[in-house]
Write a protein that holds these residues in place. Structure first.
Motif, mmCIF file in Angstrom:
data_model
loop_
_atom_site.group_PDB
_atom_site.id
_atom_site.type_symbol
_atom_site.label_atom_id
_atom_site.label_comp_id
_atom_site.label_asym_id
_atom_site.label_seq_id
_atom_site.Cartn_x
_atom_site.Cartn_y
_atom_site.Cartn_z
ATOM 1 N N ASP A 32 19.319 50.413 -15.273
ATOM 2 C CA ASP A 32 20.108 48.904 -15.760
ATOM 3 C C ASP A 32 21.717 49.648 -14.513
ATOM 4 O O ASP A 32 22.170 49.644 -14.852
ATOM 5 C CB ASP A 32 20.516 48.853 -17.010
ATOM 6 N N MET A 33 21.387 49.538 -13.188
ATOM 7 C CA MET A 33 22.219 49.771 -12.165
ATOM 8 C C MET A 33 22.711 47.919 -11.532
ATOM 9 O O MET A 33 21.804 47.195 -11.566
ATOM 10 C CB MET A 33 21.654 50.179 -11.089
ATOM 11 N N GLU A 67 16.944 39.868 -16.736
ATOM 12 C CA GLU A 67 15.289 38.822 -16.384
ATOM 13 C C GLU A 67 14.479 39.854 -15.630
ATOM 14 O O GLU A 67 12.749 39.603 -15.766
ATOM 15 C CB GLU A 67 15.030 37.806 -17.359
ATOM 16 N N LYS A 68 15.145 39.574 -14.732
ATOM 17 C CA LYS A 68 14.520 39.498 -12.859
ATOM 18 C C LYS A 68 14.604 41.430 -11.891
ATOM 19 O O LYS A 68 13.704 41.056 -11.279
ATOM 20 C CB LYS A 68 14.997 38.079 -11.987
ATOM 21 N N TYR A 69 15.967 41.731 -12.227
ATOM 22 C CA TYR A 69 15.924 42.748 -11.449
ATOM 23 C C TYR A 69 17.171 43.693 -12.315
ATOM 24 O O TYR A 69 17.755 43.307 -13.465
ATOM 25 C CB TYR A 69 16.845 41.804 -10.343
ATOM 26 N N ASN A 70 16.087 44.509 -12.410
ATOM 27 C CA ASN A 70 16.889 45.969 -12.588
ATOM 28 C C ASN A 70 17.346 47.159 -11.799
ATOM 29 O O ASN A 70 16.225 47.298 -11.030
ATOM 30 C CB ASN A 70 16.768 46.228 -14.118
ATOM 31 N N SER A 71 18.251 47.900 -11.932
ATOM 32 C CA SER A 71 17.901 49.590 -11.049
ATOM 33 C C SER A 71 18.612 48.758 -9.542
ATOM 34 O O SER A 71 17.876 49.357 -9.198
ATOM 35 C CB SER A 71 16.867 49.577 -10.924
ATOM 36 N N LEU A 72 19.214 47.839 -9.061
ATOM 37 C CA LEU A 72 19.676 47.581 -8.060
ATOM 38 C C LEU A 72 20.179 48.972 -7.376
ATOM 39 O O LEU A 72 20.808 48.946 -7.464
ATOM 40 C CB LEU A 72 20.421 46.405 -8.135
ATOM 41 N N SER A 73 20.018 48.902 -6.379
ATOM 42 C CA SER A 73 20.991 49.512 -5.244
ATOM 43 C C SER A 73 20.651 49.856 -3.648
ATOM 44 O O SER A 73 19.853 49.160 -3.696
ATOM 45 C CB SER A 73 19.899 51.163 -5.635
ATOM 46 N N SER A 116 26.015 50.991 -5.687
ATOM 47 C CA SER A 116 25.535 50.274 -7.511
ATOM 48 C C SER A 116 26.280 51.829 -8.363
ATOM 49 O O SER A 116 26.389 52.604 -8.048
ATOM 50 C CB SER A 116 24.321 50.952 -7.279
ATOM 51 N N LEU A 117 26.499 50.999 -9.597
ATOM 52 C CA LEU A 117 26.710 51.832 -10.562
ATOM 53 C C LEU A 117 26.182 51.403 -11.928
ATOM 54 O O LEU A 117 25.396 49.803 -12.055
ATOM 55 C CB LEU A 117 27.888 51.243 -10.858
ATOM 56 N N GLY A 118 25.988 52.238 -12.632
ATOM 57 C CA GLY A 118 24.655 52.376 -13.979
ATOM 58 C C GLY A 118 24.412 53.648 -14.090
ATOM 59 O O GLY A 118 24.049 54.289 -13.733
ATOM 60 N N ASP A 119 23.384 52.720 -15.094
ATOM 61 C CA ASP A 119 22.145 54.184 -15.754
ATOM 62 C C ASP A 119 21.043 53.828 -14.738
ATOM 63 O O ASP A 119 21.063 53.133 -14.426
ATOM 64 C CB ASP A 119 21.817 54.513 -17.354
#
Length: 387
Positions: free
Chosen positions: A113-114, A139-145, A107-110
């Protein structure tokens, strides 16, 4: 040029081959992210709790829990992004690398919000990140890791926060659709794997039938619990005719892992396999790379372990076939990616080649499984005679 290169790869692959707990820590305060108001979906999830046998559990530090995972080489390897790439930019990012070491997911991003990405190893260098399409939905998923790709190269598990989660991180599963070149809509895998706390890093060793996942439910700050379970090919739930509501609720929150030991013999065999994996890891660290499971009690570490000279040759064929399968998978992946960007004429030319390669992949995969089975059956005859 790219198209020509892909055709060359596929042509090269048109070969002819020969067919082949520890005790849990006492309950402390709930994890910080536990919701005060019960999510209306929780009751529904509880009723449909998956029937799972948890063979063991380990309490560990949140930042070092990966050392408790005992994946064999066939399942790939797991790493913290910062450790693997020697950086301190992404503390919440984890990497899964496939068995061949030529493809990884991360995963990449802060931290808020990944997204999930993949890279390939080419000329001893990881390619630029490519986002996994079809998964991210702000809207449904954030910080995917915490990604883990199954050996089929299609089924992906990961953890995410968002409106589809009943807690902090929840574990989701998705599958790659080769026709669209995207992943299907992710599904929450439900209880007992997910809870109102953070649940993540679902990983499965298919060869030894052992699975892991992590949660901070009922743990002190900075601690997590790694649950080790026996994965199932089909999803079974606890029937309300056989279990009371209170029992199912206990199963849903994993109140006590021994509650799941309906067949202690199955658990004992799984614990033996887990021990073998651990011992195998030690041997691999000393330079031994071979690992071939013959039965629940026997794992070969070197070619000299084979009782039959014919099986030594068959095992060498098996290794070649497996290598070819992984190479073909990489070529197919590249062809599919190029197909999504190609013009109409190029797509027409690529379509037939991709279909042929997909059928070749399926045949080779079946032959590998059959050869593995034939070798095991042949070697097991010696142990039957001995008994």
């Amino acid at each position: 040029m790219k198209r020509t290169f892909l055709f060359v790869i596929m042509a090269i692959l048109a070969f002819t081959y020969s067919p082949a707990q520890r005790k849990i820590a006492r309950k402390a305060k709930p994890a910080k992210e536990t919701k005060e108001n019960v999510d209306p979906r929780i009751e529904s999830m509880t009723i449909s709790t998956q029937k799972v046998m948890f063979i063991d559990s380990i309490v560990a530090d949140k930042n070092t829990f990966l050392k408790e995972y005992r994946l064999n080489d066939e399942a790939g390897s797991l790493h913290r992004y910062n450790d693997f790439f020697a950086t301190d930019k992404l503390p919440e990012s984890y990497i899964h690398i496939n068995e061949m070491g030529n493809k990884c997911y991360y995963s990449l991003g802060d931290t808020c919000d990944m997204k999930l990405y993949t890279s390939d190893m080419l000329d001893k260098t990881w390619t630029e990140p490519v986002e996994l399409k079809g998964i991210y939905d702000k809207e449904k998923y954030n910080s995917l890791s915490f990604p883990f790709m199954m050996a089929d190269g299609t089924t992906l598990y990961f953890a995410a926060k968002g409106t589809e989660s009943i807690g902090g991180y929840d574990i989701f599963v998705t599958r790659f659709d080769s026709e669209t070149g995207q992943y299907l809509k992710p599904e929450n895998i439900g209880m007992p794997f997910n809870s109102e706390a953070n649940d993540y890093m679902y990983a499965v060793d298919e060869l030894d039938s052992i699975g892991w996942f992590v949660t901070d439910r009922n743990q002190l700050e900075g601690k997590v619990c790694i649950y080790i379970f026996i994965p199932s090919d089909t999803r079974q739930t606890y029937q309300t005719e056989a279990y009371s509501t209170e029992q199912i609720e206990r199963f849903a929150r994993i109140a006590k892992i021994s509650d799941t030991w309906e067949n202690k013999s199955i658990r004992s065999k799984a614990m033996a396999r887990l021990k073998s994996i651990t011992e195998g890891k030690r041997e691999n660290n000393n330079g031994s790379r071979m690992r071939f499971v013959i039965n629940n009690n026997t794992i070969y570490r070197t070619s000299a372990d084979f009782r039959s000279k014919e099986n030594i040759q068959r095992f060498e064929t098996l290794k070649t076939m497996t290598s070819n399968l992984n190479t073909l998978a990489t070529a197919l992946d590249k062809a599919r990616k190029y197909y999504s960007k190609a013009n109409a004429q190029e797509r027409n030319e690529l379509k037939e080649e991709i279909l042929k390669s997909e059928k070749q992949y399926e045949r080779l995969e079946m032959d590998i499984k059959q050869l593995e089975k034939d070798i095991r059956n042949s070697e097991n005859q010696y142990y039957v005679k001995k008994e």
